[in-house]
Design an enzyme around this catalytic site. Structure first.
Site, mmCIF file in Angstrom:
data_model
loop_
_atom_site.group_PDB
_atom_site.id
_atom_site.type_symbol
_atom_site.label_atom_id
_atom_site.label_comp_id
_atom_site.label_asym_id
_atom_site.label_seq_id
_atom_site.Cartn_x
_atom_site.Cartn_y
_atom_site.Cartn_z
ATOM 1 N N GLU A 191 -24.209 -23.455 -30.448
ATOM 2 C CA GLU A 191 -23.782 -24.778 -30.911
ATOM 3 C C GLU A 191 -24.937 -25.749 -31.057
ATOM 4 O OE1 GLU A 191 -20.328 -22.580 -29.699
ATOM 5 O OE2 GLU A 191 -22.211 -22.988 -28.626
ATOM 6 N N ASP B 272 -14.905 -28.549 -24.450
ATOM 7 C CA ASP B 272 -15.651 -28.007 -23.312
ATOM 8 C C ASP B 272 -17.066 -27.585 -23.701
ATOM 9 O OD1 ASP B 272 -12.751 -27.491 -23.126
ATOM 10 O OD2 ASP B 272 -13.239 -26.768 -21.121
ATOM 11 N N HIS C 281 -9.214 -24.631 -22.132
ATOM 12 C CA HIS C 281 -10.062 -25.673 -22.701
ATOM 13 C C HIS C 281 -9.441 -27.062 -22.595
ATOM 14 C CE1 HIS C 281 -12.676 -22.556 -24.191
ATOM 15 N NE2 HIS C 281 -11.671 -21.977 -24.792
#
Length: 347
Positions: free
Chosen positions: A73, A98, A140
Site C-alpha cells: 500500500e 486497518d 476489519h
C-alpha cells in the site's frame, strides 16, 4: 391522472442502488468523462475488487486504466502522489481502514503537504478509497478517521446513503486536494435507495439534515446515521424530536450547519463508531461550546467506542459500537428525563 407504465416502473426500480453500486457508477462516469482518471489496487481487475468495489470496470476499461498491484500500500500511494502531481487523477483502492497506517508516510507527509511544500505551485488530486466501520463481515472493524482528521491537507469523506456515495465520489475525483473516501462496510451491500442518473454531484464540506427536529441535535456520520434515525423514531413516540445531522464530509466538517442546528435545539449529542477518546465528536463538542455556549440548555454528550480494539463478533461488538438504546438513553439524559420514568419529556 397519469398512471406510470410498466416500463416506467421498471426503470425507477432499476435506479435503486446499494451504496457500493452507486459509488462504482460514479467512478465509471468519471472515467468516461476524464481520461486522466485511473485505478490502482489489489484484486480490482477481473475479480471485481474487494466486496465487488470495482465490479464491471475491468470489462469496460481494461488494463490501460485499471492497474493490479502487489500487496504494498505504501508503494501504491506513493505512485499515486507522483501521478497526481503530473496531472493525472489516480484512485487508490486500499481494502480496509486497518491497512491505512501502512501508507501513512505517503499519505500524510507527501500527499497532504504538497500544496504547502510547493507554496501552492503543485497539488495532489488523488482519492484513497477504503472500507471501514463495523459490518456483517465481522472483520476489519477499526476506525481511523480521527487520525486522518488530525492531518492538515486531507479531505475525509464518509457517505451514509447511495445517492451521496455517487455524488461525493464524483466530487472527490474532481477535487484538487487528496481525498480519503471511507465506504462503510455495513452499508455497502445493504439498503437500496434512489440514486439520480447522470452527472449528479454532491459538494464536499456540506452536511445534510437527515431528519429535522426541535429538541436535540445528533451529529453523526456513516452507519451511525441509520442508528440515529432508528432512535429518533422511537423517541418521537415519547414526544422527543431529534434533529439528525449527517456530516458526510468529516474534514472539513460543516461547522455552520452544526451551529445552526444547535441554535434551534439547544442540545447536542455526537455519535460515531470510532473511539470516543480523541474522536471527531470531541472536536465538534469543542467547536459548539466555544461558539454557541449561550445556546446550550444542557452539557453536550458523546457516544463512541471505548478505548479498546473493536471486537469482531457478538456479543461484545454491540457493547462497543453505538446502539439505538445507547442513543435513547443519552437523549433522555440531555432532556432531563429520569431513567426510571415513562420517557415523557417536559419542555
Amino acid at each position: 391522472m397519469n398512471v406510470p407504465t410498466e416500463a416506467a416502473r421498471a426503470a425507477t426500480a432499476a435506479r435503486r442502488l446499494t451504496l457500493g453500486q452507486a459509488i462504482v457508477e460514479g467512478i465509471r462516469e468519471e472515467m468516461l468523462r476524464d481520461p486522466n482518471v485511473f485505478l490502482f489496487g489489489q484484486d480490482i481487475g477481473a475479480f471485481g475488487g474487494p466486496l465487488q468495489s470495482t465490479a464491471g470496470l475491468w470489462d469496460e476499461f481494461g488494463p490501460s486504466r485499471i492497474f493490479e498491484t502487489p500487496i504494498c500500500e505504501s508503494a501504491m500511494t506513493g505512485m499515486a502522489v507522483g501521478a497526481a502531481m503530473m496531472g493525472l487523477r489516480p484512485i487508490v483502492e486500499i481494502m480496509f481502514t486497518d491497512i491505512l497506517p501502512v501508507a501513512m508516510t505517503e499519505l500524510i507527509q507527501q500527499a497532504a503537504t504538497v500544496r504547502y511544500m510547493t507554496a501552492g505551485k503543485a497539488c495532489a488530486p488523488m482519492v484513497i478509497r477504503t472500507k471501514g466501520g463495523d459490518g456483517p463481515y465481522r472483520s476489519h472493524p477499526q476506525n481511523y478517521e480521527a487520525l486522518l482528521a488530525h492531518s492538515p491537507g486531507l479531505i475525509v469523506v464518509m457517505p451514509s446513503t447511495p445517492a451521496d456515495g455517487k455524488g461525493m465520489i464524483k466530487s472527490a475525483i474532481r477535487s484538487n486536494d487528496p481525498v480519503v473516501f471511507i465506504e462503510n462496510i455495513f452499508l455497502y451491500h445493504g439498503q437500496k435507495d434512489e440514486v439520480p442518473e447522470g452527472d449528479y454531484v454532491v459538494p464536499l464540506g456540506r452536511a445534510s439534515i437527515a431528519r429535522p427536529g426541535r429538541d436535540v441535535t445528533v451529529v453523526t456520520y456513516g452507519r451511525a446515521v441509520r442508528t440515529a434515525l432508528s432512535a429518533a423514531g422511537r423517541l418521537a413516540q415519547e414526544g422527543i424530536e431529534l434533529e439528525v445531522l449527517d456530516l458526510r464530509t468529516l474534514v472539513p466538517f460543516d461547522t455552520e450547519a452544526i451551529l445552526a442546528s444547535v441554535r434551534r435545539t439547544g442540545r447536542l449529542l455526537t455519535v460515531h463508531e470510532a473511539w470516543t477518546r480523541g474522536g471527531l465528536g470531541a472536536e465538534i463538542v469543542a467547536e459548539v461550546t466555544e461558539s454557541e455556549f449561550a445556546s446550550l440548555k444542557s452539557a453536550p454528550r458523546r457516544i463512541g467506542a471505548p478505548a479498546i480494539p473493536i471486537p469482531y463478533a457478538e456479543p461484545l461488538r454491540d457493547t462497543v459500537i453505538p446502539t439505538v438504546n445507547a442513543i435513547v438513553r443519552e437523549v433522555r439524559a440531555l432532556m432531563g428525563v429520569p431513567a426510571d420514568s415513562d420517557g415523557k419529556a417536559a419542555r
